[in-house]
Scaffold this active site. Structure first.
Site, short mmCIF file in Angstrom:
data_model
loop_
_atom_site.label_atom_id
_atom_site.label_comp_id
_atom_site.label_asym_id
_atom_site.label_seq_id
_atom_site.Cartn_x
_atom_site.Cartn_y
_atom_site.Cartn_z
N LEU A 107 0.86 -1.19 0.00
CA LEU A 107 0.00 0.00 0.00
C LEU A 107 0.89 1.25 0.00
O LEU A 107 1.95 1.26 0.63
CB LEU A 107 -0.90 0.02 1.24
CG LEU A 107 -2.07 -0.96 1.23
CD1 LEU A 107 -2.81 -0.90 2.58
CD2 LEU A 107 -3.05 -0.64 0.09
N GLU A 112 23.45 13.46 -19.90
CA GLU A 112 22.09 13.83 -20.31
C GLU A 112 22.04 13.93 -21.84
O GLU A 112 22.94 14.50 -22.46
CB GLU A 112 21.70 15.16 -19.64
CG GLU A 112 20.53 15.90 -20.23
CD GLU A 112 19.21 15.13 -20.21
OE1 GLU A 112 18.82 14.60 -19.16
OE2 GLU A 112 18.57 15.07 -21.29
N GLY A 157 13.29 8.35 -17.24
CA GLY A 157 11.84 8.47 -17.35
C GLY A 157 11.11 7.24 -16.85
O GLY A 157 11.73 6.23 -16.50
N HIS A 201 6.79 38.85 8.19
CA HIS A 201 8.21 39.21 8.07
C HIS A 201 8.98 38.60 9.23
O HIS A 201 8.48 38.64 10.34
CB HIS A 201 8.34 40.73 8.09
CG HIS A 201 9.77 41.19 8.07
ND1 HIS A 201 10.52 41.15 6.91
CD2 HIS A 201 10.57 41.68 9.06
CE1 HIS A 201 11.74 41.61 7.19
NE2 HIS A 201 11.80 41.93 8.48
#
Ligand code: FAD
Ligand code: NAD
Length: 465
Positions: free
Chosen positions: A39, A206, A272, A444
């Site tokens: 799960l 790459e 991928g 802030h």
């Protein structure tokens, strides 16, 4: 064979399937969920959560080493060490807690969970093969497919041994000396940077000429700078030809017609993921496909009546929060509610250092869509909180229509900007204008002030730059 019937049968207990199950149970729909592995699916077991745990551990180790080298904060640490087996145990503990929690939530919602692999017989009948014992035949009125995705393998370097998938990289037995990462996308850069912080010599190969090629270049430049500063070696525009233990990864730079080898103890292939459409009888339904993924309409309906599909199985963006939102949407429709899956924007976050967030349209996308738009950026170098965090690199950028100042998109790059994704998504879903964000009081000192200042800057009213 034992036979069961239910109104809704869900195949897959990842973020898409388990959220659909919880919501369906809450709405009183008799629901069964079949999960073959664990799960929580990819996300909780071998994806989002373990990767962020490993990234955090690597950052802490890197910070300790930074202080040991004499940081300007005055913190003195000597010789930090990491016990990677303990790191993996800690990460596994988080996974176990979360996946156990999913089981408890499904039980609480009254969902019957069956452990086993599902095999589709037809659009209303599924055989469940449990790890032990007899198979079950489940008949249902609605079938929800949420089978997720699997990593893409390179034919020249199948996973196994020294060739790691992301799953292997998340449970290392040792910290390698030299790691070659193939693919400078989400996984390659998130995990490549983490391994660098663990002290590994990392080289990234790459195929295209850019890192994180789905993002625009202005956004990825700070990531590229950080990669280079950290000592990660980059080979862009290169293709991988194969691997051998003696020489390492064989690489070809096509533009320069050069071939070379990169020595490596481990190679992480992150090129991928593809939707999981095979091996469980899906093809027998002859559903309409859109390329590799199951085609769905704006209701997450497939081309077969009462067969629904969600998550990675339905293609890009393959993100956990999209799968969850689709799961909830389908459960509500089965309960009779009028719903469509038509988000104004789906945020995408890359957990590199610096992090990158994209929500809605970039300036280029807005202009390509023919929209007359304005955009403005506010740098963290002018944000007080960023200075106190030693995180002055990066910026927040806003894109809005020129005529009515409707906000179309936000992008940010910088340390910790993932947490700004909520504000970005809310402003777009609520149809905010630049004035709405610019005139909201932001606390802030926070990084969020850069969001307000970007909106003010787009109006020509920035205060702190
Ligand atoms: P999955 O999570 O893949 O679940 C599908 C489930 O179906 C699996 O448990 C599988 O065992 C089960 N199943 C498949 N077939 C059958 C069958 N026949 N019978 C029974 N069960 C079956 N996304 C983000 O949004 N943020 C992140 O930071 C992020 N980090 C990631 C990091 C890594 C390393 C990886 C690999 C992915 C990451 N993702 C991230 C992507 C995210 O994990 C997926 O988008 C998400 O898990 C998709 O959910 P899903 O429900 O569609 O499928
Ligand atoms: P990716 O699509 O993000 O990146 C793959 C990269 O590999 C691309 O840059 C591509 O140009 C390159 N590539 C493809 N073939 C190659 C080859 N033969 N040689 C060299 N480079 C090559 O894929 P991923 O990093 O594997 O991640 C898979 C998916 O998982 C992501 O698309 C995303 O949907 C999900 N994910 C999301 C997160 C996140 O949300 N933070 C993190 C990890 C993964």
């Amino acid at each position: 064979m034992k036979e069961l019937t239910t109104k809704l049968l869900i195949i897959g207990g990842g973020p898409g399937g388990y959220v659909a199950g919880i919501r369906a149970g809450q709405l009183g729909i008799p629901t069964m969920l079949v999960e073959g592995a664990s799960l929580g699916g990819t996300c909780l077991n071998i994806g989002c959560i373990p990767s962020k745990a490993l990234i955090h551990a690597a950052e802490e180790f890197d910070r300790a080493r930074h202080h040991a080298a004499g940081s300007q904060l005055g913190i003195r640490v000597s010789d930090p060490q990491i016990d990677i087996a303990q790191t993996v145990r800690w990460k596994d503990g988080i996974v176990t807690r979360l996946t156990g929690g999913v089981g408890a939530l499904l039980r609480k919602a009254g969902v019957q969970v069956h452990k086993g692999w599902a095999e589709i017989e037809d659009g209303k009948t599924v055989i469940v093969k449990p790890p032990e014992g007899e198979p079950l035949r489940v008949r249902c009125e609605h079938l929800l497919l949420a089978t997720g995705s699997t990593p893409v393998e390179l034919p020249s370097m199948p996973f196994g041994g020294a060739i790691w998938s992301s799953t292997d990289a998340l449970s290392p037995d040792v910290i390698p000396k030299r790691l070659v990462v193939v693919g400078a996308g989400y996984i390659g850069l998130e995990l490549g940077m983490a391994y660098r912080k663990l002290g590994v010599e990392v080289t990234v190969v790459e195929a295209v000429q850019r890192v994180l090629p789905t993002y625009d270049e202005e956004l990825t430049q700070p990531v590229l700078d950080a990669l280079q500063k950290s000592g990660i070696e980059l080979h862009l525009g290169c293709s991988v030809q194969g691997w051998d233990a003696e020489h390492g990864v064989h690489v070809r730079n096509d533009a320069r017609a050069e071939e070379f080898a990169l020595p490596a103890d481990r190679v992480l292939v992150a090129v991928g993921r593809r939707p999981r459409t095979a091996g469980f009888g899906l093809e027998s339904l002859q559903l309409d496909m859109a390329g590799r993924h199951v085609a769905i309409d704006a209701h997450c309906r497939t081309s077969m009546r009462n067969v629904w599909a969600i998550g990675d199985l339905t293609g890009e963006p393959m993100l956990a929060h999209r799968a969850m939102a689709q799961g909830e949407c389908v459960a509500e429709q089965i309960a009779g509610k009028s719903r469509r899956f038509e988000p104004m924007a789906i945020p995408a976050v890359c957990f590199t250092d610096p992090e990158v967030v994209v929500t809605g349209k970039t300036p280029g996308e807005a202009r390509a869509a023919g929209i007359d738009c304005i955009d403005a950026a506010f740098p963290f170098a002018a944000n007080g909180r960023a200075m106190t965090l030693e995180a002055t690199g990066g910026f927040v950028r806003v894109v809005a229509r020129k005529d009515n100042h409707l906000i179309l998109g936000w992008q940010a790059v910088g340390r910790g900007v993932s947490e700004l994704a909520a504000a970005f998504g809310q402003s777009i879903e609520m149809g905010a204008r630049l004035e709405d964000v610019g005139h909201t009081i932001h606390a802030h000192p926070t990084l969020g002030e850069a969001v307000q200042e970007a909106a003010l800057r787009a109006l020509g009213q920035a205060l702190h730059i």
